[in-house]
Design a protein around this motif. Structure first.
Motif, PDB file in Angstrom:
ATOM      1  N   CYS A 133      22.322 117.345  27.738  1.00  0.00           N
ATOM      2  CA  CYS A 133      20.911 117.327  28.107  1.00  0.00           C
ATOM      3  C   CYS A 133      20.054 116.910  26.923  1.00  0.00           C
ATOM      4  O   CYS A 133      19.125 116.116  27.064  1.00  0.00           O
ATOM      5  CB  CYS A 133      20.474 118.709  28.569  1.00  0.00           C
ATOM      6  SG  CYS A 133      21.127 119.162  30.160  1.00  0.00           S
ATOM      7  N   TYR A 152      19.507 113.233  25.807  1.00  0.00           N
ATOM      8  CA  TYR A 152      18.631 112.374  26.590  1.00  0.00           C
ATOM      9  C   TYR A 152      17.318 112.136  25.851  1.00  0.00           C
ATOM     10  O   TYR A 152      16.596 111.188  26.135  1.00  0.00           O
ATOM     11  CB  TYR A 152      18.375 113.038  27.945  1.00  0.00           C
ATOM     12  CG  TYR A 152      17.684 112.170  28.949  1.00  0.00           C
ATOM     13  CD1 TYR A 152      16.416 112.465  29.394  1.00  0.00           C
ATOM     14  CD2 TYR A 152      18.308 111.049  29.465  1.00  0.00           C
ATOM     15  CE1 TYR A 152      15.794 111.662  30.328  1.00  0.00           C
ATOM     16  CE2 TYR A 152      17.687 110.249  30.378  1.00  0.00           C
ATOM     17  CZ  TYR A 152      16.430 110.553  30.818  1.00  0.00           C
ATOM     18  OH  TYR A 152      15.819 109.759  31.741  1.00  0.00           O
ATOM     19  N   ALA A 195      21.549 109.728  41.471  1.00  0.00           N
ATOM     20  CA  ALA A 195      21.023 108.975  40.332  1.00  0.00           C
ATOM     21  C   ALA A 195      22.005 107.897  39.888  1.00  0.00           C
ATOM     22  O   ALA A 195      21.620 106.764  39.591  1.00  0.00           O
ATOM     23  CB  ALA A 195      20.725 109.929  39.179  1.00  0.00           C
ATOM     24  N   ARG A 230      18.469 104.149  31.789  1.00  0.00           N
ATOM     25  CA  ARG A 230      17.791 105.447  31.788  1.00  0.00           C
ATOM     26  C   ARG A 230      18.262 106.317  32.925  1.00  0.00           C
ATOM     27  O   ARG A 230      18.539 107.502  32.763  1.00  0.00           O
ATOM     28  CB  ARG A 230      16.277 105.262  31.914  1.00  0.00           C
ATOM     29  CG  ARG A 230      15.616 104.784  30.668  1.00  0.00           C
ATOM     30  CD  ARG A 230      15.724 105.757  29.555  1.00  0.00           C
ATOM     31  NE  ARG A 230      14.575 106.623  29.454  1.00  0.00           N
ATOM     32  CZ  ARG A 230      14.459 107.604  28.574  1.00  0.00           C
ATOM     33  NH1 ARG A 230      15.425 107.856  27.745  1.00  0.00           N
ATOM     34  NH2 ARG A 230      13.380 108.338  28.534  1.00  0.00           N
ATOM     35  N   ILE A 231      18.370 105.717  34.112  1.00  0.00           N
ATOM     36  CA  ILE A 231      18.683 106.549  35.247  1.00  0.00           C
ATOM     37  C   ILE A 231      20.157 106.920  35.261  1.00  0.00           C
ATOM     38  O   ILE A 231      20.524 108.000  35.738  1.00  0.00           O
ATOM     39  CB  ILE A 231      18.211 105.887  36.562  1.00  0.00           C
ATOM     40  CG1 ILE A 231      18.004 106.975  37.580  1.00  0.00           C
ATOM     41  CG2 ILE A 231      19.167 104.860  37.077  1.00  0.00           C
ATOM     42  CD1 ILE A 231      17.217 106.533  38.732  1.00  0.00           C
ATOM     43  N   SER A 269      21.788 107.568  32.514  1.00  0.00           N
ATOM     44  CA  SER A 269      21.884 108.705  31.573  1.00  0.00           C
ATOM     45  C   SER A 269      21.504 109.992  32.267  1.00  0.00           C
ATOM     46  O   SER A 269      22.160 111.023  32.087  1.00  0.00           O
ATOM     47  CB  SER A 269      20.952 108.538  30.377  1.00  0.00           C
ATOM     48  OG  SER A 269      20.854 107.236  29.984  1.00  0.00           O
ATOM     49  N   LEU A 270      20.418 109.941  33.055  1.00  0.00           N
ATOM     50  CA  LEU A 270      20.004 111.142  33.772  1.00  0.00           C
ATOM     51  C   LEU A 270      21.077 111.601  34.751  1.00  0.00           C
ATOM     52  O   LEU A 270      21.441 112.785  34.808  1.00  0.00           O
ATOM     53  CB  LEU A 270      18.705 110.842  34.528  1.00  0.00           C
ATOM     54  CG  LEU A 270      17.945 112.051  35.033  1.00  0.00           C
ATOM     55  CD1 LEU A 270      17.472 112.871  33.869  1.00  0.00           C
ATOM     56  CD2 LEU A 270      16.769 111.593  35.872  1.00  0.00           C
ATOM     57  N   ILE A 308      23.949 113.345  33.047  1.00  0.00           N
ATOM     58  CA  ILE A 308      23.704 114.758  32.714  1.00  0.00           C
ATOM     59  C   ILE A 308      23.982 115.627  33.936  1.00  0.00           C
ATOM     60  O   ILE A 308      24.677 116.650  33.854  1.00  0.00           O
ATOM     61  CB  ILE A 308      22.255 114.955  32.254  1.00  0.00           C
ATOM     62  CG1 ILE A 308      22.014 114.209  30.953  1.00  0.00           C
ATOM     63  CG2 ILE A 308      21.955 116.428  32.076  1.00  0.00           C
ATOM     64  CD1 ILE A 308      20.591 114.263  30.519  1.00  0.00           C
TER      65      ILE A 308
END
Lengths: 531, 328
Positions: free
Chosen positions: A480, A483, B152, B233-234, B236-237, B240
């Motif tokens: 987390c 990011y 995502a 970016r998405i 990476s989200l 997670i």
């Protein structure tokens, strides 16, 4: 790490023929030339890895080399050593080979491919199964026979040497990479490097010049936005989100922790499962079997587990909702040390051993016939389909030694209701054991007294679990955090004008907008004199 | 009885609104409706309505059945379309940075929802009871994180596929000139970093498109850059979420069965998906390999997610048999 260029060794690489004509962006006195070149390490005489750097030659002193080079290859790990012996250089060489990123990517893809193969090929079957499915006279894909499977260990893929070897290699790569590339990265990121020249600042991803501004105002505004600001004379350095730089290291360390924990589990744990009818008991040590070669039994293995009661809950529709076992643990002297009712998702933990409720079974049916009895009839499983089970038993009537003895059959899906069939096999009725209502079958009065269930327990002791849990928690947290974007800003006060430049590693798209928003807030000084 | 009627109404509302939104988007592509009527914003509002519709649907099921609405394949598909509508709303709130996620999330939401309600999944829309193994607090965390992660990652990999398609297309760029998106991109062109990115572009792309006019190349590069960035970016989200989902599943398995990893097909495929996207993120850090290669890896990831989510369920075996087609 400052690199000095010896013109004799420098040669232009053919890979990127266009040299960036960046001079039109720099309206300064000095000429700038940007080249892509291949450096040769003068010590060994052979190149220690192709490092493509962009180096700007200008009148002022050479700025520190940007960090991009350290993300590639990592072959610099051994560059600093003197002319030491081959033995001294060998570990460094191994390190540099292991921390190569393409190698790591290849390892990861191989592991992924092996795992996928493991789901396609059935695991843990008898050899005959493989002889049949992958025969030699008709090989799958033209060449894949059972010989391949047994040679490579694909029938037990997830403990096969090839798979474990790849995992070990990946672990080695992780360790090497963390040591050679990530930790130096931390040092570079933490350095409060003030940029002394305008050109260096203007070379950043985002750069701007504010004609009449003060560096103090910029500092205050940046602090308000959450940056940590450092000022030395006319120059300023600010950063935000440093955790985003450290977090990838944390991710790799967490993965190593998980691997270590997994290895501990595989080599030092005990497990066993047992089905115990209500009212009976067992000793833990009898049930638990060692898994690996490091398994050492503990004192708590002498504990005796007594199943006091086994009950089941049902939904209104009749399906099983939950099953509970009331267990007492007694030590060697017979004294009760723990008593707990466990159910699925609610295990019992004692002395490092965990007891899980995983299954249930039907042990016996207690019936009385015409007042005689009670007879304990063992229930046999007729059909087990995961959660749906069917048990049956048989009460013989008449001469029990005759060849085709007839009797009363009883079937049950759970402990709640028993279906009774008569001597001809016709349906006679349904009784619940609690009701104690008799049923008339062919002149006999049958009362079903009780349904005795048995509990299916699984016991386990695992020394690796705390380590693995720690690894899990660390991995979740650090993933987390990684990011977050690490942004760095440099500024230099040049007379009345302020040169600002910055860069960020993740949120590249939003960075210019954020910077513009911040710079818009810097007040414009309209004083005529400058202090 | 009321609840099932309410559920039906909400399902129909969300489905129809998403269809309308999609139709508007397609029309915008062909005819520039924005200058005629201010339709563009209303499609964003349409997605918000869909979001509330699906939220209401999930809440209704939750109250009606007494357990969190994620126990079988139908419910997880509804949850997936909910995840897509949330992701779409991110762009709604981030008004100054109009990105192109809209084109991906709205059709995805409608396809998922359409499939779920199409009747291919026999009796599943009816709420079923939970078997003992599923009666745990971990259910909420594990499954919702996995579904959000899948959503995502699917968006991100679709964006990468779009990137690949645009990169390797040599014809048909006439409709670009009329596109509202490119007019917006024009505002960003004359900035320092825009030209910087162009110069950094792989020489391969320059040679491929040298026969086109410069302005068309320019819009295309800008669009590719945007797609690449948003995909990163998405993903990476999503990564997670996927990590948290897999790990919470492992902890849950340890609490229930005493073993945190059983090499169950579904677990293994989730791990393979995780590995592929880890490879994607690592390729992105290294400037030499960037651009096309990462997009190819993300496209492979798209296939893997579907194998992981659906393909394993077709087998109907293993610890995750609750999600299979045959289970009722």
């Amino acid at each position: 790490m400052i690199v000095t260029l010896n013109p004799k060794i420098l040669h232009f690489s053919k890979l990127n023929p266009q040299s960036r004509p960046s001079s039109r962006f720099h309206r300064t006195r000095t000429t700038s030339l940007t080249t892509n070149c291949k450096l040769q390490n003068p010590q060994d005489g052979k190149s220690s890895g192709s490092i493509t750097k962009t180096i700007s030659l200008s009148d002022s002193a050479a700025p520190p080399v940007t960090e991009e080079s350290s993300l590639k290859g990592g072959g610099n790990g051994g560059g600093g050593g003197g002319g030491g012996g081959f033995l001294k250089r060998l570990p460094r060489k191994v390190l540099s080979v292991l921390s190569n990123l393409p190698l790591a990517i290849t390892e990861m893809s191989t592991i992924a491919a092996l795992m996928a193969l493991g789901t396609v090929i059935e695991q843990g079957e008898t050899p005959e199964f493989y002889f049949e499915k992958y025969p030699e006279d008709n090989p799958v894909l033209g060449f894949f026979t059972w010989r391949w499977i047994f040679a490579l260990g694909f029938d037990h893929m997830y403990s096969a040497p090839i798979f474990l070897g790849m995992l070990a290699l990946l672990a080695a790569s992780l360790m090497a990479c963390t040591y050679t590339t990530q930790i130096p990265l931390v040092k570079v990121a933490r350095r409060w490097s003030f940029m002394k020249s305008d050109e260096a600042i203007k070379k950043q991803d985002f750069a701007d010049t504010l004609p009449r501004a003060s560096i103090q105002d910029l500092g205050v505004i940046l602090m308000g936005d959450g940056y940590e600001v450092f000022m030395k004379g006319p120059s300023l350095y600010a950063f935000k989100g440093l955790a985003g730089r450290f977090a990838p290291i944390g991710v790799h360390i967490a993965m190593l922790l998980i691997m270590v924990g997994g290895t501990l589990s595989a080599t030092g744990s005990f497990r066993g499962s047992v089905t115990v009818p209500q009212g009976l008991n067992f000793v833990m040590g009898d049930v638990l079997a060692p898994i690996g070669f490091l398994s050492v039994p503990t004192d708590s293995f002498n504990t005796e587990v007594h199943v006091n009661r086994f009950t089941m809950d049902y939904y209104d529709s009749g399906e099983v909702s939950q099953f509970h076992s009331d267990l007492s643990l007694r030590d060697l002297n017979g004294k009760e040390v723990l008593r707990k009712t466990i159910s699925v998702n609610d295990p019992l933990r004692y002395g490092g051993v965990t007891i899980y409720q995983t299954d249930w079974s039907f042990s016996a049916l207690q019936v009385t016939k015409d007042g005689e009895g009670p007879f304990n009839l063992a229930m046999a499983p007729i059909k087990i389909n995961g959660d749906k089970k069917l048990y049956g038993t048989f009460l013989p009537v008449g001469d029990t030694n005759a060849p085709n003895v007839k009797g009363i059959s009883m079937l049950a899906r759970d402990l709640q209701s028993i279906v009774v069939y008569d001597l001809e096999g016709k349906f006679a009725g349904i009784r619940r054991p609690n009701s104690k209502l008799p049923i008339e079958i062919d002149g006999m009065k049958i009362v079903i007294e009780d349904a005795i269930g048995s509990t299916g327990l699984e016991l386990k002791t695992d020394p690796g679990v705390p380590v693995v849990y720690a690894g899990f928690g660390a991995l979740m947290l650090t993933t987390c955090i990684s990011y977050l974007s690490h942004s760095q800003i440099w500024a230099l006060q040049n007379g009345t004008s302020l040169v600002v430049g910055g860069r960020t590693n993740r949120a590249k798209n939003e960075f210019p907008d954020d910077m513009n928003r911040l710079l818009d807030q810097v007040p414009e000084l309209i004083k005529t004199s400058v202090d | 009885m009321i609840f099932s009627i309410l559920e039906h109404i909400l399902t129909h509302i969300s489905f129809s609104v998403v269809s309308i939104v999609l139709t508007i988007y397609f029309l915008t592509l062909l005819v520039n409706l924005d200058e005629i009527i201010g339709f563009f914003d209303s499609s964003d509002k349409g997605i918000v309505i869909t979001f509330f519709g699906i939220t209401g649907l999930l809440f209704t099921r939750w109250i009606y059945s007494g357990h969190f609405p994620l126990s079988n394949l139908y419910e997880s598909l509804i949850f997936l379309s909910w995840a897509f509508s949330i992701i779409h709303m991110v762009s709604y709130f981030n008004k100054k940075n109009k990105n192109h996620l809209n084109a991906i999330t709205a059709p995805s939401a409608i396809f998922i929802q359409g499939f779920a309600t199409s009747g291919l999944l026999n009796n599943m829309p009816q709420s079923a009871i939970l078997v003992p193994a599923l009666q745990s607090q971990w259910l909420m965390m594990h499954v919702s994180m996995m579904i959000l992660g899948y959503g995502a990652l699917l968006c991100g990999s679709l964006l990468s596929i779009a990137l690949l398609v645009i990169t390797f297309r040599k014809v048909g760029s006439t409709f670009w000139k009329n596109n509202r998106k490119t007019k917006f991109l024009l505002n960003e062109l004359f900035s320092f970093d825009g030209l910087y990115y162009i110069n950094e572009r792989n020489s391969v792309l320059l040679q491929q498109n040298s026969n086109f006019s410069f302005s068309r190349n320019y819009y295309r590069y800008q669009l590719i850059e945007q797609l690449d960035y948003w995909s990163f970016r998405i993903i990476s989200l999503g990564f997670i979420f996927l990590t948290v989902g897999i790990l919470s599943g492992a902890v849950w398995a340890n609490e229930t069965w005493g073993s945190y990893w059983n090499w169950d097909p579904k677990e293994t495929w989730a791990f393979i998906t995780w590995t592929i996207f880890a490879i994607y993120l690592h390729i992105k850090t290294n400037r030499n390999f960037r651009g096309i290669n990462s997009a190819i890896v993300a496209s492979i990831g798209f296939l893997l997610i579907w194998i992981c989510y659906f393909g394993v369920n077709l087998l109907g075996i293993g610890l995750h048999s609750y999600g299979s087609f045959t289970s009722n």
